[in-house]
Design an enzyme around this catalytic site. Structure first.
Site, short mmCIF file in Angstrom:
data_model
loop_
_atom_site.label_atom_id
_atom_site.label_comp_id
_atom_site.label_asym_id
_atom_site.label_seq_id
_atom_site.Cartn_x
_atom_site.Cartn_y
_atom_site.Cartn_z
N ASP A 1 0.83 -1.20 0.00
CA ASP A 1 0.00 0.00 0.00
C ASP A 1 0.87 1.25 0.00
OD1 ASP A 1 -2.52 1.55 0.39
OD2 ASP A 1 -1.69 1.91 2.39
N GLU B 1 -1.76 -5.11 -3.76
CA GLU B 1 -0.79 -4.49 -2.85
C GLU B 1 0.29 -5.50 -2.42
OE1 GLU B 1 -3.84 -1.20 -0.89
OE2 GLU B 1 -3.43 -3.07 0.18
#
Length: 184
Positions: free
Chosen positions: A51, A132
């Site tokens: 992320d 991610e």
């Protein structure tokens, strides 16, 4: 560890060959699988890393595309709110889930029997988490090299195409709109 055929397909699809195959296997391992197979690590920490790396890659791309410097300093075609809106669009759950569906790699996700029965592998959050985690796996496998990670991840996002098609049409998120309203 994922099966050899799965690893080869994943590497071929994303255009990157892993030195440490365990990293990409972990990226495809949900915590529910880990609870059933405690000898295997889940991708939760990788989601966190991915992320952050993804946000930085997108911000760097936006800076390269929309800013320049002259004698007076950094200038930009976008203001802070527009930067925020574009970045938010390019890293939001729906966008990442759409890109993950297009890659069609979620079928290799390792999850618990219960998750399999519920079909959670197609859920927006699960797909976002997988994207991610893949980002983190590439980042870690390259020795935390952002340039190498960028060369793998940004093409998967089709970021240039997205910006060319939607330039100037990004909407601020409701959160950003409320923030702007409160600031006034």
């Amino acid at each position: 560890m994922l099966k050899k055929e799965a690893l080869q397909t994943i590497e071929q699809t994303i255009g990157y060959e892993f030195k440490d195959k365990q990293l990409i296997s972990q990226a495809f391992t949900r915590s529910s699988y880990h609870y059933e197979h405690t000898e295997v690590q889940s991708n939760e920490v990788m989601e966190f890393i991915g992320d952050s790396v993804l946000s930085l890659l997108v911000v760097n791309y936006l800076v390269d595309r929309y800013t320049d410097k002259d004698g007076s300093g950094l200038y930009s075609c976008l203001d802070e709110g527009e930067f925020s809106a574009v970045k938010s669009y390019l890293v939001n759950k729906s966008f990442l889930a759409t890109k993950m569906r297009k890659l069609d790699l979620h079928k290799y996700l390792r999850m618990s029997v219960g998750d399999e029965k519920q079909g959670v592998d197609c859920g927006i959050s699960v797909l976002e988490d997988l994207f991610e985690s893949i980002t983190a796996a590439v980042y870690l496998d390259t020795g935390r090299n952002l340039n190498k990670t960028k060369s793998v991840i940004l093409p998967l996002l089709e970021i240039e195409k997205e910006l060319d098609e939607y330039d100037g049409k990004f909407k601020l998120s409701y959160k950003n709109l409320v923030q702007e309203w409160c600031d006034k």
